[in-house]
Design a protein around this motif. Structure first.
Motif, PDB file in Angstrom:
ATOM      1  N   ASN A 188       3.224  10.121   1.484  1.00 27.49           N
ATOM      2  CA  ASN A 188       2.845   8.739   1.208  1.00 27.49           C
ATOM      3  C   ASN A 188       2.670   7.936   2.490  1.00 27.49           C
ATOM      4  O   ASN A 188       3.185   8.307   3.547  1.00 27.49           O
ATOM      5  CB  ASN A 188       3.814   8.065   0.229  1.00 27.49           C
ATOM      6  N   TYR A 213      -2.054   8.563  -6.108  1.00 24.79           N
ATOM      7  CA  TYR A 213      -1.740   7.269  -6.701  1.00 24.79           C
ATOM      8  C   TYR A 213      -1.756   6.199  -5.620  1.00 24.79           C
ATOM      9  O   TYR A 213      -1.433   6.473  -4.460  1.00 24.79           O
ATOM     10  CB  TYR A 213      -0.356   7.298  -7.361  1.00 24.79           C
ATOM     11  N   PHE A 215      -0.250   2.226  -5.140  1.00 23.22           N
ATOM     12  CA  PHE A 215       0.502   1.095  -5.660  1.00 23.22           C
ATOM     13  C   PHE A 215      -0.142  -0.212  -5.211  1.00 23.22           C
ATOM     14  O   PHE A 215      -0.731  -0.283  -4.123  1.00 23.22           O
ATOM     15  CB  PHE A 215       1.954   1.155  -5.185  1.00 23.22           C
ATOM     16  N   ASN A 230       7.465  16.487 -11.322  1.00 24.86           N
ATOM     17  CA  ASN A 230       7.383  15.033 -11.230  1.00 24.86           C
ATOM     18  C   ASN A 230       7.874  14.569  -9.862  1.00 24.86           C
ATOM     19  O   ASN A 230       8.803  15.149  -9.295  1.00 24.86           O
ATOM     20  CB  ASN A 230       8.222  14.370 -12.323  1.00 24.86           C
ATOM     21  N   TYR A 232       9.489  11.635  -7.492  1.00 29.40           N
ATOM     22  CA  TYR A 232      10.355  10.458  -7.518  1.00 29.40           C
ATOM     23  C   TYR A 232      10.251   9.756  -6.166  1.00 29.40           C
ATOM     24  O   TYR A 232      10.587  10.340  -5.131  1.00 29.40           O
ATOM     25  CB  TYR A 232      11.799  10.859  -7.803  1.00 29.40           C
ATOM     26  N   ARG A 235      10.876   3.059  -3.777  1.00 26.45           N
ATOM     27  CA  ARG A 235       9.928   1.951  -3.617  1.00 26.45           C
ATOM     28  C   ARG A 235      10.602   0.827  -2.829  1.00 26.45           C
ATOM     29  O   ARG A 235      11.195  -0.100  -3.382  1.00 26.45           O
ATOM     30  CB  ARG A 235       9.465   1.482  -4.990  1.00 26.45           C
ATOM     31  N   ALA A 242      10.087   4.997  -8.535  1.00 29.65           N
ATOM     32  CA  ALA A 242       8.929   5.237  -9.400  1.00 29.65           C
ATOM     33  C   ALA A 242       8.748   6.736  -9.575  1.00 29.65           C
ATOM     34  O   ALA A 242       8.954   7.513  -8.638  1.00 29.65           O
ATOM     35  CB  ALA A 242       7.672   4.626  -8.790  1.00 29.65           C
ATOM     36  N   LEU A 244       6.090   9.701 -10.703  1.00 34.02           N
ATOM     37  CA  LEU A 244       4.712  10.096 -10.976  1.00 34.02           C
ATOM     38  C   LEU A 244       4.675  11.503 -11.543  1.00 34.02           C
ATOM     39  O   LEU A 244       5.415  12.382 -11.100  1.00 34.02           O
ATOM     40  CB  LEU A 244       3.869  10.069  -9.693  1.00 34.02           C
ATOM     41  N   SER A 245       3.799  11.738 -12.505  1.00 36.71           N
ATOM     42  CA  SER A 245       3.588  13.084 -13.015  1.00 36.71           C
ATOM     43  C   SER A 245       2.766  13.876 -11.992  1.00 36.71           C
ATOM     44  O   SER A 245       2.156  13.301 -11.087  1.00 36.71           O
ATOM     45  CB  SER A 245       2.834  13.034 -14.343  1.00 36.71           C
ATOM     46  N   LEU A 250       1.741   7.215 -13.597  1.00 38.53           N
ATOM     47  CA  LEU A 250       3.024   6.537 -13.441  1.00 38.53           C
ATOM     48  C   LEU A 250       3.723   6.561 -14.798  1.00 38.53           C
ATOM     49  O   LEU A 250       3.318   5.872 -15.732  1.00 38.53           O
ATOM     50  CB  LEU A 250       2.820   5.102 -12.965  1.00 38.53           C
ATOM     51  N   HIS A 252       7.335   6.425 -15.298  1.00 33.66           N
ATOM     52  CA  HIS A 252       8.677   5.869 -15.428  1.00 33.66           C
ATOM     53  C   HIS A 252       9.041   5.124 -14.154  1.00 33.66           C
ATOM     54  O   HIS A 252       8.610   5.512 -13.061  1.00 33.66           O
ATOM     55  CB  HIS A 252       9.670   7.018 -15.652  1.00 33.66           C
ATOM     56  N   THR A 253       9.805   4.042 -14.272  1.00 36.32           N
ATOM     57  CA  THR A 253      10.402   3.385 -13.111  1.00 36.32           C
ATOM     58  C   THR A 253      11.863   3.091 -13.430  1.00 36.32           C
ATOM     59  O   THR A 253      12.211   2.797 -14.578  1.00 36.32           O
ATOM     60  CB  THR A 253       9.687   2.065 -12.739  1.00 36.32           C
TER      61      THR A 253
END
Length: 295
Positions: A188, A213, A215, A230, A232, A235, A242, A244-245, A250, A252-253
């Motif tokens: 990221n 992704y 944000f 997934n 994790y 953030r 957060a 991500l699959s 997105l 779940h958070t």
């Protein structure tokens, strides 16, 4: 139909320890593992060994690594050599600890029995390194942000400690992780808020870079995968983790107590406890998850 099925599995895998709030909505229970300000604002790491011990950098002050044994309070594990400051931590299959030393431009290796510290890899062209990830075969990858220029690099460190630049001229590279099957590399960019995914071969070469992704606000720091893939993401500035699959949805958070999470890792006897380091609190928070970590 296959994509919908896989997404459903991914969503189910992250619905962990839940309770209902006043509106009847489910929320994840987040608790404190440590008291505040036990660690400095350089708190990072974190990583869990085979015995379930949690290691977090900057215990009391920068340049140290703390250990939190199951059911006990944090204590000093080791002081790093003068000029070294730890950041990300990973373990290999042999149980050796690797630490990103951002002030020394090193990746350090620590013998867990003798606590001897050696320089596993050194590269003067690195600004840091910041965070590290390890493939199933033992190849390391390091993010390397240059914050003042809002740029970054991505490095590979092979099992002999040879350092290779994989990509330069990126944004502020920060969190880095490898998928459970070792075929994807995630990186990221904190300021640009991008999460990139690459195809990864057995030799540690990357190709086919894609945006997984983006944000719209907040920042990002460390990342970890669960066993089904997934991702994790801590953030930073948003006070949440957060999820991500593998396909970039997105799903779940998790809202945290602190605002500035720096990294996450999995632990506990079943590897379903997620530990989160919080910068401004100098503390570790945790919550339960229904899917175990990949490592």
């Amino acid at each position: 139909m296959k994509k919908k099925f896989l997404l459903s599995i991914a969503i189910l895998s992250v619905i962990g320890a839940m309770k209902c709030n006043a509106q009847g909505l489910e929320t994840t229970v987040v608790q404190d593992l440590t008291e505040e300000h036990v660690f400095s604002q350089g708190i990072e790491g974190p990583a869990v060994d085979k015995a379930g011990n949690l290691y977090v950098v900057s215990f009391g002050k920068d340049g140290t690594i703390g250990i939190i044994k199951p059911g006990q309070k944090p204590e000093l594990f080791i002081e790093l050599p003068k000029g070294s400051t730890g950041n990300g931590i990973r373990f290999n299959k042999a149980g050796e600890m690797f630490v990103a030393d951002y002030t020394g431009h090193n990746v350090l290796k620590i013998n867990m029995k003798t606590k001897a510290v050696s320089v596993f890899a050194h590269e003067e062209k690195m600004t840091q390194p910041n965070d590290i990830a390890m493939s199933p075969s033992g190849i390391l990858f390091a993010s390397d942000p240059k914050w003042k220029d809002q740029t970054g690099q991505l490095w590979r460190i092979d099992k002999k400690g040879t350092v290779t630049l994989l990509e330069g001229n990126m944004g502020t590279t920060n969190g880095v992780e490898v998928s459970p099957d070792g075929k994807k590399l995630y990186v990221n960019e904190s300021i640009q808020r991008n999460v990139w995914v690459y195809d990864l071969d057995k030799k540690g070469n990357i190709s086919n870079k894609k945006l997984l992704y983006k944000f719209e606000d907040g920042g990002m720091d460390g990342m970890r995968c669960d066993k089904v893939g997934n991702l994790y993401i801590a953030r930073y500035g948003k006070g949440e983790v957060a999820v991500l699959s593998p396909s970039g949805a997105l799903i779940h958070t998790v809202k945290l107590k602190g605002k500035n999470p720096t990294n996450v890792t999995f632990g506990g006897p079943d590897r379903k406890t997620i530990y989160v380091t919080l910068q401004e609190r100098g503390a570790v928070e945790y919550f339960r998850n229904s899917s175990a970590g990949r490592e």
